[in-house]
Design a protein around this motif. Structure first.
Motif, PDB file in Angstrom:
ATOM      1  N   GLU A   1     -19.434  20.266 -13.997  1.00 36.40           N
ATOM      2  CA  GLU A   1     -20.047  21.584 -13.883  1.00 36.40           C
ATOM      3  C   GLU A   1     -20.220  22.028 -12.433  1.00 36.40           C
ATOM      4  OE1 GLU A   1     -20.562  23.758 -16.247  1.00 36.40           O
ATOM      5  OE2 GLU A   1     -19.651  22.316 -17.625  1.00 36.40           O
ATOM      6  N   ALA A   2     -20.075  21.110 -11.471  1.00 39.72           N
ATOM      7  CA  ALA A   2     -20.143  21.513 -10.063  1.00 39.72           C
ATOM      8  C   ALA A   2     -18.979  22.429  -9.688  1.00 39.72           C
ATOM      9  CB  ALA A   2     -20.146  20.275  -9.164  1.00 39.72           C
ATOM     10  N   ARG A   3     -17.815  22.275 -10.348  1.00 42.39           N
ATOM     11  CA  ARG A   3     -16.645  23.125 -10.145  1.00 42.39           C
ATOM     12  C   ARG A   3     -16.309  23.283  -8.654  1.00 42.39           C
ATOM     13  NH1 ARG A   3     -17.774  27.905 -14.690  1.00 42.39           N
ATOM     14  NH2 ARG A   3     -18.661  26.498 -16.258  1.00 42.39           N
ATOM     15  N   PRO A   4     -16.046  22.176  -7.973  1.00 39.93           N
ATOM     16  CA  PRO A   4     -15.867  22.262  -6.516  1.00 39.93           C
ATOM     17  C   PRO A   4     -14.615  22.986  -6.071  1.00 39.93           C
ATOM     18  CG  PRO A   4     -15.333  20.063  -7.312  1.00 39.93           C
ATOM     19  CD  PRO A   4     -15.903  20.804  -8.467  1.00 39.93           C
TER      20      PRO A   4
ATOM     21  N   GLY B   1     -13.364  25.813  -7.243  1.00 41.50           N
ATOM     22  CA  GLY B   1     -13.358  27.238  -7.531  1.00 41.50           C
ATOM     23  C   GLY B   1     -14.683  27.852  -7.146  1.00 41.50           C
ATOM     24  N   ALA B   2     -15.210  28.682  -8.037  1.00 42.24           N
ATOM     25  CA  ALA B   2     -16.523  29.285  -7.809  1.00 42.24           C
ATOM     26  C   ALA B   2     -17.588  28.234  -8.113  1.00 42.24           C
ATOM     27  CB  ALA B   2     -16.702  30.512  -8.694  1.00 42.24           C
ATOM     28  N   SER B   3     -18.009  27.507  -7.105  1.00 40.97           N
ATOM     29  CA  SER B   3     -18.902  26.359  -7.282  1.00 40.97           C
ATOM     30  C   SER B   3     -20.277  26.794  -7.775  1.00 40.97           C
ATOM     31  CB  SER B   3     -19.054  25.593  -5.965  1.00 40.97           C
ATOM     32  OG  SER B   3     -17.807  25.125  -5.519  1.00 40.97           O
ATOM     33  N   ARG B   4     -20.918  25.876  -8.487  1.00 36.45           N
ATOM     34  CA  ARG B   4     -22.291  26.071  -8.927  1.00 36.45           C
ATOM     35  C   ARG B   4     -23.201  25.182  -8.093  1.00 36.45           C
ATOM     36  NH1 ARG B   4     -22.214  26.086 -15.552  1.00 36.45           N
ATOM     37  NH2 ARG B   4     -21.235  28.132 -15.838  1.00 36.45           N
ATOM     38  N   LEU B   5     -24.346  25.712  -7.720  1.00 35.45           N
ATOM     39  CA  LEU B   5     -25.260  24.965  -6.864  1.00 35.45           C
ATOM     40  C   LEU B   5     -26.109  23.968  -7.642  1.00 35.45           C
ATOM     41  CD1 LEU B   5     -26.464  24.497  -4.053  1.00 35.45           C
ATOM     42  CD2 LEU B   5     -28.069  26.378  -4.522  1.00 35.45           C
ATOM     43  N   TRP B   6     -26.430  24.292  -8.905  1.00 39.08           N
ATOM     44  CA  TRP B   6     -27.404  23.463  -9.610  1.00 39.08           C
ATOM     45  C   TRP B   6     -26.946  22.022  -9.836  1.00 39.08           C
ATOM     46  CZ3 TRP B   6     -26.548  20.943 -14.128  1.00 39.08           C
ATOM     47  CH2 TRP B   6     -25.543  21.397 -14.979  1.00 39.08           C
ATOM     48  N   PRO B   7     -25.645  21.713 -10.073  1.00 33.55           N
ATOM     49  CA  PRO B   7     -25.282  20.292 -10.218  1.00 33.55           C
ATOM     50  C   PRO B   7     -25.525  19.477  -8.950  1.00 33.55           C
ATOM     51  CG  PRO B   7     -23.588  21.689 -11.165  1.00 33.55           C
ATOM     52  CD  PRO B   7     -24.486  22.580 -10.379  1.00 33.55           C
ATOM     53  N   TYR B   8     -25.250  20.082  -7.790  1.00 30.20           N
ATOM     54  CA  TYR B   8     -25.517  19.378  -6.535  1.00 30.20           C
ATOM     55  C   TYR B   8     -27.013  19.130  -6.378  1.00 30.20           C
ATOM     56  CZ  TYR B   8     -20.750  20.809  -5.313  1.00 30.20           C
ATOM     57  OH  TYR B   8     -19.396  20.994  -5.294  1.00 30.20           O
ATOM     58  N   ALA B   9     -27.807  20.162  -6.646  1.00 27.60           N
ATOM     59  CA  ALA B   9     -29.253  20.024  -6.519  1.00 27.60           C
ATOM     60  C   ALA B   9     -29.803  19.024  -7.541  1.00 27.60           C
ATOM     61  CB  ALA B   9     -29.925  21.384  -6.695  1.00 27.60           C
ATOM     62  N   ALA B  10     -29.268  19.048  -8.756  1.00 30.25           N
ATOM     63  CA  ALA B  10     -29.742  18.127  -9.796  1.00 30.25           C
ATOM     64  C   ALA B  10     -29.442  16.676  -9.422  1.00 30.25           C
ATOM     65  CB  ALA B  10     -29.091  18.475 -11.135  1.00 30.25           C
ATOM     66  N   CYS B  11     -28.237  16.420  -8.922  1.00 26.22           N
ATOM     67  CA  CYS B  11     -27.883  15.054  -8.525  1.00 26.22           C
ATOM     68  C   CYS B  11     -28.751  14.575  -7.364  1.00 26.22           C
ATOM     69  CB  CYS B  11     -26.410  14.987  -8.128  1.00 26.22           C
ATOM     70  SG  CYS B  11     -25.243  15.059  -9.504  1.00 26.22           S
TER      71      CYS B  11
END
Length: 521
Positions: A224-227, A229-239
């Protein structure tokens, strides 16, 4: 970092430097191997678009590898192809390394000496965590440099390597917390393996059915981080948040527990052994819990995968041209090959783990004590080999039976060859590998690493032979590959007979070897 903490950090690297470098090296090799395969197999936009519309849309691939995003780019394909190996190898390596760093030195009494020197109770644990974080950072840096060499965009490569490192740290911190909870290193290792398996199965159930609850386990956060393309911030923050919270909890538990103890105290056993345990039957007593755990893992894997059989059939009917993706074979047969192949890998790992217990018994001196009784060395070897083979057979039977029941119930087609027959056929090469392991133990125990190297190659061939485009001679180095990919292919009875003969010869050589000098006792 002050002087005392730097000294502990340096001591950790000196004591465990090989492990701290071996796991990151293995992870980097996986990432770069898939990067090379991606560049060679999908060099242009047309081939990537074809990949996205065939392999990328496969429910089977999502079940094993997780969700795929940005599959029209080389980076998206790279992340998807790392897939199952990344979802398993990274958490397992990080977890086992954390348990080793947390418990090995403490079990030997060295941390007690360090703590008495004014460093504090949590200093060794903090130093171990810092060393593992540095090791993980080396993995990220090496992978980033390799991806740049293969021509991947720098921004996507940086984000992908960052989420991989954070993903590894989540499981390392969880294992560190479990290591404070369970005193015995073996029990802690079993617990972290169960945790990794649980996360993978939950993720597989969510992705296989394309549910929206990808946030439920850390393994869902990775894709879900989708590095790329259009990345999502929440997976990085969650990890990052989960790793920090788990590490803080581990340090808090370390501060309040006794050295050598744990938050959960072990239950004392009986003073004397039961009559049925005496003699070589003590092998069963030592290995029964781990055998039950491996059987449970096979059951938990096979049942939900088989239950998707009807959905795979519906998906194949909705996409008539998809059979070309599987070489003209039915997608359900392809899923059976993958599912039973992983059951075979679990059976092989269970048998080798049981065999590895023998090395621990020798190192502790207990094997020497047992061999000094009426049991004798040959009797112990026969009993241990039989237990290893029976453990592998139990795991294969548990997984094969669960898969047969679940896929039969979901599709109404009860085909023995797709599960039980294939699992039984894989037992022949599995027993051959176990027999070779016992021969190595009897004649060249220092070469035990070669046994695990062969097991790793078997896993690579079973799971990554096609993505890596391995040559035929390399695939044939795996005994499991030689017997055939049932039910997609007819079994090779000649190869099966040859592997069976080799298993018999190696077994006789291993269990009838003359007693050598033991390492202890």
């Amino acid at each position: 970092m002050n002087g005392p903490r730097r000294a502990l950090w340096t001591l950790t690297w000196k004591a465990h430097g090989r492990r701290l470098l071996a796991w990151p090296l293995a992870w980097t090799a996986l990432v770069l191997a898939m990067a090379s395969a991606t560049r060679s197999l999908y060099p242009d936009g047309a081939s990537r678009l074809r990949y996205a519309s065939t392999i990328g849309s496969s429910r089977i691939q999502e079940l094993f590898n997780g969700r795929g995003y940005n599959l029209t780019s080389a980076g998206g394909i790279e992340a998807f192809e790392v897939g199952m190996f990344g979802l398993v190898l990274v958490p397992v390596g990080a977890s086992l390394l954390a348990v080793r760093l947390m418990r090995a030195e403490e079990a030997l009494g060295r941390w007690e000496v360090v703590s008495a020197g004014g460093y504090g109770k949590t200093a060794p644990t903090a130093a171990a965590m810092a060393a593992q974080a540095c090791s993980t950072a080396l993995f990220g840096a090496a992978s980033f440099a390799g991806l740049l060499l293969f021509g991947f965009p720098a921004g996507g490569a940086a984000k992908y390597c960052l989420i991989l490192c954070l993903f590894a740290l989540v499981f390392a911190a969880a294992a560190a917390l479990l290591a404070q909870t369970v005193a015995d290193a073996k029990a802690a290792g079993t617990a972290v393996m169960a945790w990794v398996m649980f996360c993978y199965l939950v993720r597989a159930a969510i992705d296989g059915r394309r549910l929206s609850a990808t946030w439920l386990t850390p393994m869902g956060w990775l894709a879900e981080a989708r590095p790329w393309g259009a990345s999502r911030l929440w997976p990085y923050a969650a990890c990052a948040t989960a790793a920090a919270a788990l590490a803080a909890a581990a340090l808090a538990l370390c501060r309040v527990r006794d050295l050598g103890g744990a938050a959960v105290s072990p239950r004392p056993g009986r003073a004397g052994a039961a009559k049925w345990i005496r003699g070589t039957r003590y092998v069963w007593r030592l290995t029964r819990s781990s055998a039950a755990g491996w059987c449970a893992a096979a059951l938990c894997w096979a049942a939900p995968v088989g239950a998707m059989g009807d959905e795979i059939d519906v998906w194949a009917e909705q996409n008539p041209g998809i059979a070309q993706l599987f070489g003209g074979h039915a997608p359900r047969d392809f899923m059976s090959v993958l599912a039973v192949g992983i059951i075979g890998l679990l059976a092989l790992a269970a048998g080798l783990a049981t065999a590895a217990e023998l090395r621990g018994e020798e190192a502790s001196g207990r094997l020497g004590l047992v061999c000094s009784t009426r049991c004798g060395y040959a009797s112990v070897m026969r009993a241990w080999f039989a237990q290893s083979a029976l453990t592998a057979a139990a795991v294969a039977a548990s997984g094969g039976f669960a898969y047969w029941i679940s896929i039969g119930a979901s599709t109404g087609k009860w085909e023995l060859s797709s599960s039980l027959g294939a699992a039984a056929l894989l037992l022949v090469p599995i027993v051959a590998v176990l027999a070779g392991a016992f021969a190595v133990f009897s004649y060249a125990p220092k070469a035990w690493a070669a046994v695990w190297a062969l097991a790793c190659w078997v896993a690579v061939v079973e799971l990554l032979a096609d993505p890596l485009d391995l040559p035929e001679w390399g695939r044939k180095l795996s005994p499991l590959y030689l017997v055939g990919r049932v039910p997609m292919e007819s079994p090779s009875w000649i190869a099966t007979g040859c592997v069976g003969a080799a298993a018999l010869a190696l077994a006789l050589a291993g269990v009838k070897a003359r007693p050598r000098d033991l390492a202890a006792g």
